[in-house]
Enzyme design. Structure first.
Site, PDB file in Angstrom:
ATOM      1  N   GLU A 178       4.191   1.247   5.274  1.00  0.00           N
ATOM      2  CA  GLU A 178       5.217   1.210   6.324  1.00  0.00           C
ATOM      3  C   GLU A 178       5.939   2.545   6.429  1.00  0.00           C
ATOM      4  O   GLU A 178       6.113   3.105   7.525  1.00  0.00           O
ATOM      5  CB  GLU A 178       6.269   0.138   6.004  1.00  0.00           C
ATOM      6  CG  GLU A 178       5.915  -1.265   6.382  1.00  0.00           C
ATOM      7  CD  GLU A 178       7.106  -2.199   6.185  1.00  0.00           C
ATOM      8  OE1 GLU A 178       8.258  -1.731   6.212  1.00  0.00           O
ATOM      9  OE2 GLU A 178       6.877  -3.401   5.984  1.00  0.00           O
ATOM     10  N   SER A 232     -10.477  -3.908  -6.586  1.00  0.00           N
ATOM     11  CA  SER A 232     -11.212  -4.785  -7.497  1.00  0.00           C
ATOM     12  C   SER A 232     -12.480  -5.230  -6.794  1.00  0.00           C
ATOM     13  O   SER A 232     -12.594  -5.167  -5.567  1.00  0.00           O
ATOM     14  CB  SER A 232     -10.402  -6.035  -7.886  1.00  0.00           C
ATOM     15  OG  SER A 232      -9.241  -5.718  -8.597  1.00  0.00           O
TER      16      SER A 232
END
Length: 796
Positions: free
Chosen positions: A160, A228
């Protein structure tokens, strides 16, 4: 076989701990209360200093033992710990979680008491760090486990702010070059009332102090560092007809490891796998009935609120039709060697205030879902680790809070599936991509129903994989139920899909090999730019010969590679070294500079390049590259190739036959407080060469000095139903005590992309056992907790 005996306060009956030859403890108890007490005791036996440091960092108590330079970290940590009621907090996780936490911390405290009293007489169980730093380990409260939130992975606050700064300084065209938003196209809309100019560059400094360990490499921002991989294979895809589940979470590589393997057995529970040492239970593993593994599902659970403050009182802010006061909390931070520091913490209705600009009548606060009840990172695994079947497992995920996770599962009956988990905020009138005014116009409206997220059971193709990419179905209503627009690049998933779908005879060993796959899809794409390229510069000819001619000047390797480099970033690859130096250090910046020339003023061009260039310590993002590649002129390609060869000659010598990627790219595991400890020899392990990059399945992102910053220090492949055939590795070792034989004994296995058996049956455990520990109930009652010992535990 070695044996040890401990008298442990709080136990009702004896507990056996059998430690196998890889350092994995197998705990056998007659009740859950005794089991989790023993888990805490054993975690402290192997990782006491790590546990103590984790607690102090999370509660804001580092200065008490490390001195005044940590005061700012302590203040930030206190802003971002859970401050709600504990009754609501414990209830949010489901039955038994509070009791589990109380037993676990009682076990830690029992070991702390043993260390403080140096029992048995003449022995010193205290890890050497405490003596070198001159302090004693602290006692715990159960609520410490839930109040500490800073160890989780959260999204998307940093994106952001980076997006807001880029729009403010360089405009939307530059932002499109910084990061791809998915699903595309996605049009950015600056929220009504948001003044981008009021947001300072350092608005997240306090947030980063709270969420990044102060001893992390270069204190790099957390976001983007961690990806991951996981996948499940149905029986139709395996050589044995049994399902397989693979998981390799990517986090900073550290000494000791972030993960800890354990096997927990009590009536009704027989679970094995990994968790974080300071948390009870198991979050990745299996319980003999179902296997489970997780990767980040990057739910946007954070927002930056921008306030207009009162001209006469900077601690009142405009809200609705009036002015609302901030809440002040005054706390005292103990500091070693000097007087305690009193500090004021300020909060708005949305969360902790992280920056104030009274000269601009502005303040900034963070709203984070992970500060709400039931959102302590990974503690939600308490609800599923004893699930009896896949339905019970997926139902338990409805209570999972943070971080967002792709949960995959597999059962011996052949069922495999995927379900994302985590609370998704409802933002009725904005999409979360930018900060918003804090005046009441932009409020969350609760969370979406967990069942609103899609899921898959028994996929038709016989496999399912996740790698943090956008994996929602094509018809998902993103605008109505926004998860995030800041997904990871699909590179790793694309490689997994390419390989997983290519065969039907998968084994656990082949899955381990895939977890460490070093094929770079961006390399394949970039190599196509070189078709037809020639050069008069000898360095350019050297580069082209290396990248086109098999990746090495050694004839035997050229034959092995079939006469052409295939994009595999092997540790011994000369072409891999050249490609990474060229691609990241020269080609990308040069192409980005050319793309930015028409978008930013000339006097700000280099600033823009530096700001928009992908952070190399992060999981890499090659999604912007295809558009840049289309602008790659031959002269630019030749110039950047020559510059890359020049850099390699300076680093590795003039002879390309001596180059290798692993000579540059290495894992150098270092104790977090090595300097404070006086650099003892055990505080840094010998460097090991690494293949791969942030773009490969075997993810090894790196810092500007090529040192590996993250990746899978822990990898697991579960043979579902034939549990003793499962494989695992946890680098550098199971123990955090440098006196232990298991401190770094797994580093070589990990560096060689290997694994060892994760034995589960009592018969196999007994066969592999090297140390038998008996915990007996002590006659002296219960170990003290932090409150009984008169120590500060939960500030404020």
């Amino acid at each position: 076989m070695r044996q040890s005996l401990y008298d442990v306060p709080g136990l009702a009956e004896p507990v056996e701990i059998l430690v196998d030859r890889w350092g994995v403890p197998h705990l056998y108890a007659r009740s859950r209360a005794d089991l989790f007490l023993a888990q805490g005791f054993n975690a402290a036996r192997d990782r006491l200093f790590q546990l103590d440091l984790w607690r102090r960092r999370g509660l804001g108590l580092l200065s008490e033992v490390l001195g005044e330079e940590y005061v700012a970290h302590d203040r930030a940590a206190r802003l971002f710990r859970y401050r709600g009621g504990m009754a609501e907090e414990w209830a949010a996780y489901g039955p038994g979680t509070e009791e589990m936490a109380r037993s676990f911390t009682a076990g830690i405290n029992a070991y702390v008491a043993l260390c403080r009293e140096r029992r048995p007489p003449g022995a010193d169980p205290l890890p050497p760090e405490f003596a070198l730093l001159g302090y004693q380990p602290a006692y715990w409260r159960a609520e410490d486990i839930a109040r500490i939130r800073s160890h989780g992975l959260a999204y998307n606050l940093q994106d952001e702010v980076a997006r807001a700064r880029t729009l403010r300084d360089f405009g939307p065209g530059a932002e499109d070059l910084r990061r791809v938003r998915e699903p595309a196209p996605h049009t950015l809309r600056i929220p009504e009332g948001l003044d981008l100019s009021v947001i300072p560059d350092d608005v997240l400094h306090t947030y980063e102090l709270a969420t990044v360990a102060p001893w992390a490499p270069h204190a790099a921002p957390r976001q983007g560092l961690d990806g991951s991989n996981n996948w499940v294979l149905a029986p139709s895809r395996t050589a044995t007809g049994r399902p397989l589940l693979a998981n390799d979470p990517h986090r900073p590589v550290s000494l000791p490891s972030l993960r800890y393997l354990a096997h927990l057995t009590a009536p009704g529970l027989d679970v094995i796998g990994a968790g974080e040492p300071a948390l009870p239970g198991i979050s990745i593993g299996h319980n003999g009935r179902i296997a489970f593994g997780l990767t980040i599902f990057p739910i946007d659970q954070e927002d930056l609120y921008v306030y207009r403050t009162h001209p006469d009182d900077p601690h009142r802010y405009a809200y609705g039709d009036g002015w609302e006061p901030m809440e002040r909390v005054t706390e005292t931070i103990p500091v070693r060697g000097r007087d305690p520091v009193r500090t004021e913490l300020w909060f708005t209705r949305h969360g902790p205030v992280v920056r104030e600009r009274p000269e601009r009548q502005a303040a900034f606060a963070v709203r984070a879902a992970w500060l709400e009840p039931g959102m302590a990172p990974y503690l939600g695994s308490a609800g599923y680790m004893d699930a009896r079947d896949v339905d019970a497992f997926t139902d338990a995920l409805r209570r999972w809070g943070a971080p967002g996770e792709n949960q995959v599962y597999a059962a011996p009956d052949g069922t495999v599936g995927w379900r994302p988990a985590g609370r998704v905020p409802v933002r009725p009138n904005w999409d979360g991509t930018l900060p918003v005014p804090g005046d009441g116009r932009y409020e969350w409206a609760g969370f979406h129903d967990p069942d609103a997220l899609p899921s898959v059971r028994d996929p038709a193709q016989g496999w399912w994989a996740t790698a943090n990419e956008l994996n929602l179905p094509a018809d998902y209503p993103h605008a109505e139920r926004t998860v995030t627009y800041d997904w990871y690049a699909p590179t790793r998933h694309a490689r997994l899909a390419e390989v997983l779908g290519s065969r039907e005879d998968w084994t656990a060993e082949e899955c381990v090999r895939l977890q460490t796959d070093c094929v770079s899809l961006p390399a394949r794409a970039a190599l196509r730019l070189l078709d037809g390229l020639t050069g008069e510069d000898p360095r350019v000819r050297t580069a082209l010969a290396l990248l086109r001619g098999g990746g090495t000047f050694l004839p035997e390797r050229s034959r092995e590679l079939g006469g052409g480099w295939d994009g595999t970033l092997a540790a011994d690859s000369a072409a891999g070294a050249l490609f990474e130096v060229w691609y990241r250090g020269h080609l990308r910046p040069a192409l980005l500079r050319e793309a930015l020339r028409p978008l930013v003023p000339a006097d700000r061009l280099e600033e823009a390049v530096a700001r928009l260039r992908p952070a190399e310590g992060a999981a890499s993002d090659a999604r912007v590259d295809p558009a840049l590649f289309r602008t790659a002129a031959p002269a630019l390609l030749a110039r950047t190739l020559g510059d890359a060869v020049r850099e390699l000659e300076a680093a590795l010598g003039p002879d390309p036959r001596q180059w290798s990627w692993g000579a540059l790219h290495q894992a150098r595991l270092r104790h977090p407080l090595a300097a404070e400890l006086g650099e003892p020899p055990w505080a840094e392990l010998a460097p090991v060469p690494r293949g791969g990059s942030g773009d490969t399945v075997g993810a090894t992102p790196y810092l500007p000095d090529f040192r590996q910053s993250g990746g899978a220090s822990f990898r697991m492949v579960l043979d579902v139903g034939e549990w003793d055939a499962s494989l695992v590795v946890n680098s550098p070792g199971q123990s955090g005590d440098p006196r232990s034989g298991h401190y770094a004994d797994l580093l070589g296995v990990w560096a060689a992309d290997g694994a060892f058996p994760l034995v589960y049956s009592r018969e196999r455990v007994e066969r592999e056992c090297e140390l038998r520990i008996e915990l007996r109930p002590a006659l002296s009652g219960e170990a003290p907790d932090a409150g009984e010992a008169g120590e500060e535990s939960a500030p404020g």
